[in-house]
Design a protein around this motif. Structure first.
Motif: not given
Length: 288
Positions: A108-109, A204-209, A236-239, A256-260
């Motif tokens: 997810y972008p 670009i910043v995305v999140n996903g597995s 990624v922050d806890s939900i 999930l992980m956030r990747l920049r």
């Protein structure tokens, strides 16, 4: 009828006869032989000039074959070295391309920042790369010197003739290979400023597995027209999850992980010189 009489002696008559004969010979040489000799000299000069022109055209024909070979080599190497670059795009086109690319990995972008180029990019190879080593070695290689080529041998049997000596000196011409300046220019090239290649800098910043993020990084590394200049991972922050049975809200790890990722995207619009030359040749033939 009166008889013409003179007081000239026999000796004077002989002298006058000799003078008249000499004058006649001089007049004949002046009006008959001299123009012929002048014409012969002019023809000889014309022959020498035409010989020089002939030599010039011969050298052009020799260089024409070399030029065709050099042109084919240069255009082939240019096409091969620029075939992987993207065509020049607007920021909207880059945005659409990168968004689709990220989503193809199931990511997810979150954010996309694009800095468009304002001219050709100026870059040098990485300090310890093979390209930098080769560039350094080429800088110390001597520039090749052209080999003299005698396009016409002088006739040794007529070496005493001034006009033929001129012709022989004119035909002994230095024919340089057109690959010499091309290779010399390649050796001296130390930057990309004159290449016409532009660089769009993307963040670009995305999140996903984590697996999907790693798969995208691995794929980016295989693309010659993209260059990763930096990246950073973060969780990624806890939900918050509402439990309807207990009526409580639980804090759950999203997994999930956030990747920049910072990326250089290289673009270039390189003309098809082979097609341009072929079109120009067809136009010239049609006009002729």
């Amino acid at each position: 009828m009166a008889k013409f009489e003179t007081n000239l002696s026999e000796k004077d008559k002989i002298t006058i006869a000799i003078l008249l004969f000499g004058a006649a010979v001089f007049m004949f040489a002046w009006f008959m032989i001299r123009p012929t000799i002048t014409q012969i000299n002019e023809i000889s000069d014309d022959i020498d000039q035409e010989t020089v022109i002939q030599t010039t055209y011969r050298n052009k024909l020799i260089n024409l074959a070399s030029a065709e070979s050099a042109f084919d080599t240069v255009t082939a190497e240019l096409a091969d070295s620029t075939s992987d670059f993207y065509e020049s795009m607007r920021s909207s086109g880059i945005d659409r391309m990168m968004t689709n690319y990220v989503m193809s990995f199931g990511l997810y972008p979150e954010d996309l920042t694009i800095t468009m180029p304002d001219g050709p990019v100026a870059e040098i190879p990485y300090q310890y790369s093979e390209a930098m080593i080769n560039q350094t070695e080429r800088a110390y290689e001597p520039t090749p010197t052209p080999t003299p080529v005698v396009t016409q041998a002088a006739d040794s049997s007529d070496s005493g003739s001034e006009s033929q000596s001129l012709s022989a000196s004119a035909t002994a011409t230095m024919v340089d290979s057109l690959f010499v300046p091309y290779q010399d220019a390649r050796i001296k090239a130390t930057s990309t400023e004159t290449s016409g290649v532009e660089c769009a800098r993307i963040t670009i910043v995305v999140n996903g597995s984590a697996e999907a993020c790693q798969a995208m990084i691995d794929d980016l590394c295989t693309k010659p027209s993209l260059r990763i200049t930096g990246f950073a991972w973060s969780a990624v922050d806890s939900i918050e999850v509402f439990d309807e049975e207990t009526g409580t809200v639980e804090i759950v790890d999203s997994g999930l992980m956030r990747l920049r990722v910072n990326i250089n995207l290289y673009m270039a619009d390189i003309a098809d010189y082979q097609a341009l030359v072929a079109e120009a040749a067809e136009t010239a033939e049609a006009e002729a």
